[in-house]
Design an enzyme around this catalytic site. Structure first.
Site, mmCIF file in Angstrom:
data_model
loop_
_atom_site.group_PDB
_atom_site.id
_atom_site.type_symbol
_atom_site.label_atom_id
_atom_site.label_comp_id
_atom_site.label_asym_id
_atom_site.label_seq_id
_atom_site.Cartn_x
_atom_site.Cartn_y
_atom_site.Cartn_z
ATOM 1 N N LEU A 150 0.788 -1.232 0.000
ATOM 2 C CA LEU A 150 0.000 0.000 0.000
ATOM 3 C C LEU A 150 0.823 1.287 0.000
ATOM 4 C CD1 LEU A 150 -2.781 -1.122 2.511
ATOM 5 C CD2 LEU A 150 -2.851 -1.179 0.022
ATOM 6 N N LYS B 222 -5.201 -8.642 -7.039
ATOM 7 C CA LYS B 222 -4.661 -7.377 -7.539
ATOM 8 C C LYS B 222 -5.266 -7.013 -8.887
ATOM 9 C CE LYS B 222 -0.109 -7.046 -5.438
ATOM 10 N NZ LYS B 222 1.327 -6.889 -5.675
ATOM 11 N N CYS C 216 16.324 -8.093 -27.888
ATOM 12 C CA CYS C 216 15.225 -8.643 -27.101
ATOM 13 C C CYS C 216 15.653 -8.527 -25.635
ATOM 14 C CB CYS C 216 14.927 -10.096 -27.484
ATOM 15 S SG CYS C 216 16.044 -11.313 -26.746
ATOM 16 N N CYS D 169 29.130 -25.863 1.230
ATOM 17 C CA CYS D 169 30.030 -25.848 2.387
ATOM 18 C C CYS D 169 30.058 -24.494 3.085
ATOM 19 C CB CYS D 169 31.443 -26.262 1.978
ATOM 20 S SG CYS D 169 32.061 -25.391 0.546
#
Lengths: 322, 622
Positions: free
Chosen positions: B22, B37, B123, B138
């Site tokens: 918001l 939405k 593109c 790791c």
């Protein structure tokens, strides 16, 4: 800044922007008071932005009646006469804006801003004016500067597919991030009158054409109500341009006739430009209030034709203001 | 500006409205939280432009129903996506449908708008976009050096182990030192029947922060050039009984017993405060306790969600304790949430600017004003006097495998790598082809689809487990494979080169894909700018191990852009330099309807807004 914490509601609502400018800046915003005079599309966008940002209060001034031109580029005014009938532009916008963020106090002030005294101005931290004459802009700017507290002053105008913002933060201290460091900086701004009095030959050669063009257009519009200027005035403006350029030793071809024509004819705003310029203005006001980030100094121009958003520093280095 | 033509728009968005939206998505109100939405946006726009025709789809843009035919109906497509995967997908569909695409992205104060027209400009994939950051296993399990490593451990290992799917593979060491407890090594993370919750909590704590650290610490090689971590035991940090401690806290503070939150329970109110080791430890135990006390049913099914307060508290606490062990600084919940949730910071102003610029480009596209198309960058710091910088689009990259059909090369050990490895690591992960068809000449090696029969499915499953050289149609050095995606109408040819050895650290996948080169920069500046400002184009999916996208933003500093020298790559003469990439946030599209087009009767516009957090891809540690 006092240690008042943000409420849980504020933290949740403003989460994404707190991540941009920090909780401290957010607190400052919540205590700030903004005055806006002259509500066209760009100003409407700006108001939306700062209401969403969470300022303390926003006061609107625009006693004009709603017309088709008003709601065609101002998204805060629904095109429904049942809604806007009988109300001023400010009143309709106020109702819409309250909706965006219930935590911001939005209100309307009626009357003529330039006739109000310093006590009124003192209530605000930021004043934004639009759609008014050069004389009025100077007057309001001076009133802001007379106060002991710093009141940031902005003008914003969009014509056709161009926009201009002027910024006066007087003496502004702020911090900026350079990689991992925080650096404290300071900027000195000229007043509106000082800025537009800077001789054109003192400006860089590649200075934005819009600056010169708009000065001519605004001067021609002086003394007349905003929007009254039209294609019929084009010859007069072209003549004025010639005179101004000669007086300032500026090559007249630098400001093209076609640009002036666009600005004269296109009194209406172009909505995407309102969004762009209203966005830039919103960002600038947030920077001024939060004292975070380098604010622009002191003019900003945008023109859809070349797509550039340019900053011009129109100040006389020899004159130290205030 | 009032349009005289009827405007038609289609909006696609799979997401629902959240409170955190918001602050910038101003078509939505508090009362709309939880609703679609696409639908709410549609209703909001109709209020001020009732004559528009808008169709809202509460759907994922990658849904097969939005195929090439669907895309062909539009004059222009505007993207407001927040992840790379969806953007690539839409890019391919727009190329296949030959529909111009206006792409965009924002992060904080940065943003950009780009225009992509098949055959005329690059593109979206002509310039490779950086993939979301992943970490070696790791580093996460044994040698963390940054806080983000601790977050990843806490989220994808510990949280997953305790509250997620038990059958999921997990790299956490589960064996305890108490070998006498059972003949078969027991999973120490499982709570024993009727085990006291406080005791269980402390047992887990001691195992992961104490025992496991001691075990790791004992390996000499690992710590030769690194600082050894310190084992932390609950008894040392919290000698008293926790319930007593909690009781004391409850007496002194106003406690919110209705919301399930360890912070509330312990009176730690401010999410911006950095907890101490003690506070983190208390939160850890309290959060664990609350999960079992109030949300037991969910345990075993939970996946981390940044909007799950208790989950965020737990992960922050766990990460902090681990950080303390390894000498890494602790972080606040606010910061940890941003990292764990891959939160993109966003403000209304940048989004408004970019939205305006999107409309400006869209209008140019509709007017077919090709020479005027621009890539526009919204800068945080003034560069060459500009805050908004337009650049002319580049010509298509001739080496782009997406729009120019250039073959790629893959170095791989064909006697060791299986087809499955190729599919997962190359076809899906790198090429972004999620529903592939893989052929060797005319032989189908693998495909996905609903229309396959049992025999085919079994066949393909079997093929996946075979090493490349052992496939029914053997793939060896010099083979060319063809990979297709029918939905995206993409065909990609890959030349296979056999290689015996791969560097475990630099090429952990045992494969190297090449042949897809970056568009050559006009000057050096551009290259470094690309690297520095390569802000991730949204996360891959919320569960993958990723760095905070904001990191790249903070690191980068805008460099001076020089006038370009070469002109062959530009559409027309006299233009500016290079290209940045920024992430996006969702933003408003309200201006879309205000279009002025002299040519067509109906201007069709599509808006996509897609949050990929729905597609729950559980990825293994990378």
């Amino acid at each position: 800044m006092d240690g008042e914490e943000l409420t849980e509601q504020e933290t949740a609502l403003y989460d994404r922007q707190i991540r941009v400018w920090g909780a401290d800046a957010q607190r400052r915003l919540s205590k700030s008071h903004i005055l806006v005079c002259g509500m066209k599309g760009t100003v409407a966008e700006f108001c939306k932005n700062i209401v969403l940002a969470g300022v303390g209060s926003l006061t609107l001034m625009d006693d004009r009646v709603v017309t088709e031109e008003a709601w065609s580029a101002n998204f805060l005014i629904p095109p429904d006469e049942n809604v806007y009938g009988g109300k001023t532009i400010a009143e309709v916008c106020c109702d819409s804006l309250k909706d965006f963020n219930p935590m911001v106090r939005v209100s309307v002030e009626k009357g003529d801003l330039s006739s109000l005294d310093g006590e009124f101005y003192d209530k605000f931290d930021v004043v934004v004016v639009s759609c008014c004459s050069v004389t009025t802009k100077k007057l309001i700017n001076e009133k802001c500067r007379k106060l002991s507290k710093r009141v940031a002053f902005y003008t914003v105008d969009c014509r056709d597919s161009c926009g201009e913002i002027f910024v006066d933060l007087q003496n502004h201290k702020y911090s900026k991030q350079k990689i991992e460091e925080t650096i404290e900086c300071q900027l000195q701004y000229p007043s509106f009158e000082e800025a537009i009095s800077v001789p054109w030959r003192a400006l860089p050669r590649k200075a934005s054409k819009l600056y010169f063009a708009l000065r001519g257009v605004f001067e021609e519009a002086e003394g007349r109500s905003p929007g009254e200027i039209s294609i019929a005035d084009l010859p007069a403006v072209l003549k004025l341009k010639k005179e101004l350029c000669e007086a300032n030793a500026l090559n007249a071809s630098h400001v093209t006739d076609s640009l002036l024509e666009r600005l004269i004819i296109g009194t209406r705003e172009f909505p995407p430009v309102c969004a762009v310029v209203g966005g830039i203005l919103g960002q600038e006001v947030i920077k001024a209030i939060s004292c975070k980030g380098e604010p622009l100094k002191n003019f900003f121009f945008f023109d859809v034709m070349d797509g550039k958003g340019v900053v011009e520093d129109v100040s006389n280095p020899k004159k130290e203001s205030k | 500006m009032v349009s005289e033509r009827q405007l038609e728009a289609i909006k696609i968005d799979m997401d629902t409205i959240e409170v955190s939206n918001l602050n910038r998505q101003f078509l939505f109100r508090q009362s709309h939280v939880g609703q679609s939405k696409a639908k709410v946006a549609r209703d909001a726009v109709l209020k001020f432009r009732p004559q528009m025709s808008i169709t809202a789809h509460h759907a994922n843009v990658k849904d097969p129903k939005f195929n090439v035919e669907f895309f062909k109906q539009f004059n222009v497509v505007l993207n407001g996506l927040d992840n790379l995967d969806a953007r690539r997908h839409v890019n391919r569909l727009c190329l296949a449908a030959d529909v111009p695409l206006v792409e965009s992205g924002t992060t904080g104060f940065l943003g950009q708008v780009t225009v992509h027209v098949k055959g005329k400009t690059e593109c979206y994939e002509c310039q490779p976009k950086p993939a979301p950051k992943t970490y070696p296993v790791c580093t996460i399990t044994s040698t963390p050096s940054k806080f983000v490593h601790c977050i990843v451990w806490a989220k994808d290992l510990l949280f997953a182990k305790l509250f997620g799917d038990k059958n999921q593979e997990n790299d956490l060491n589960v064996r305890s030192s108490d070998a006498s407890s059972s003949a078969h090594a027991e999973d120490v993370f499982v709570r024993r029947k009727d085990e006291d919750i406080d005791q269980y909590g402390r047992r887990i704590y001691d195992h992961v922060f104490g025992y496991n650290i001691e075990v790791a610490s004992s390996n000499e090689e690992t710590w030769k050039n690194r600082n050894r971590p310190k084992p932390i035991y609950s008894a040392d940090v919290m000698p008293e009984n926790l319930t007593e401690q909690n009781g004391n806290v409850a007496k002194n503070c106003v406690v919110d017993t209705s919301s399930v939150s360890a912070m509330a329970s312990l009176g730690l109110k401010n999410p911006q405060d950095t907890w101490t080791l003690l506070e983190s430890s208390r939160i850890f135990l309290e959060a664990l306790k609350l999960f079992f006390a109030k949300r037991e049913k969910e345990i075993g099914n939970l996946s981390f969600d940044k909007d799950d307060q208790l989950a965020v508290e737990f992960v922050t606490a766990a990460a902090n304790i681990r950080a303390a062990s390894f000498g890494i600084s602790l972080h606040s919940l606010f910061e940890a949430k941003g990292i764990a949730g891959n939160i993109v910071h966003a403000v209304a102003t940048t989004n408004a600017i970019i939205a305006g610029l999107i409309v400006i480009e869209a209008i140019k596209v509709l007017l077919k004003d090709t020479d005027k198309y621009r890539m526009t960058y919204c800068l945080e710091h003034i560069t060459k006097k500009m805050l908004l910088m337009p650049v002319e689009p580049y010509e298509p990259n001739k080496s782009c495998y997406v729009c120019s059909e250039t073959p790629l090369s893959l170095e791989i050990n064909t006697s060791r790598s299986k087809l499955r490895d190729f599919v997962e690591k190359i076809v899906k992960a790198k090429l972004g082809i999620n529903f592939p068809l893989i052929m060797h000449g005319s032989n189908l090696l693998y495909e996905v689809g609903d229309d396959l029969d049992e025999v085919e499915v079994a066949n393909y499953a079997a093929n996946l487990e075979k090493v490349l050289s052992q496939l029914p149609s053997p793939v060896t050095n010099g083979t060319m494979l063809t990979v297709e995606d029918l939905q995206q109408e993409l065909t990609c040819n890959i030349n296979i080169k056999h290689r015996e050895e791969f560097d475990e650290e630099k090429e952990p996948d045992g494969m190297l894909l090449s042949g897809w080169t970056q568009a050559p920069p006009a000057k050096d500046d551009k290259q470094s700018m690309n690297d520095k400002q390569s802000i991730g184009n949204g996360g891959d999916s919320s569960n993958a191990l990723q760095t905070e996208p904001a990191d790249a933003v903070k690191d980068g500093e805008m460099e001076e852009i020089s006038e370009p020298s070469g002109k062959k790559r530009k559409l027309s003469e006299g233009s500016k330099a290079s290209i940045l990439d920024a992430t996006d946030g969702t933003r408003n599209h309200k201006e879309v309807e205000k279009l002025d087009d002299d040519d067509d009767d109906d201007d069709d516009v599509v808006m996509f807004d897609d949050l990929d957090s729905m597609t729950n891809k559980k990825k293994r540690l990378q």
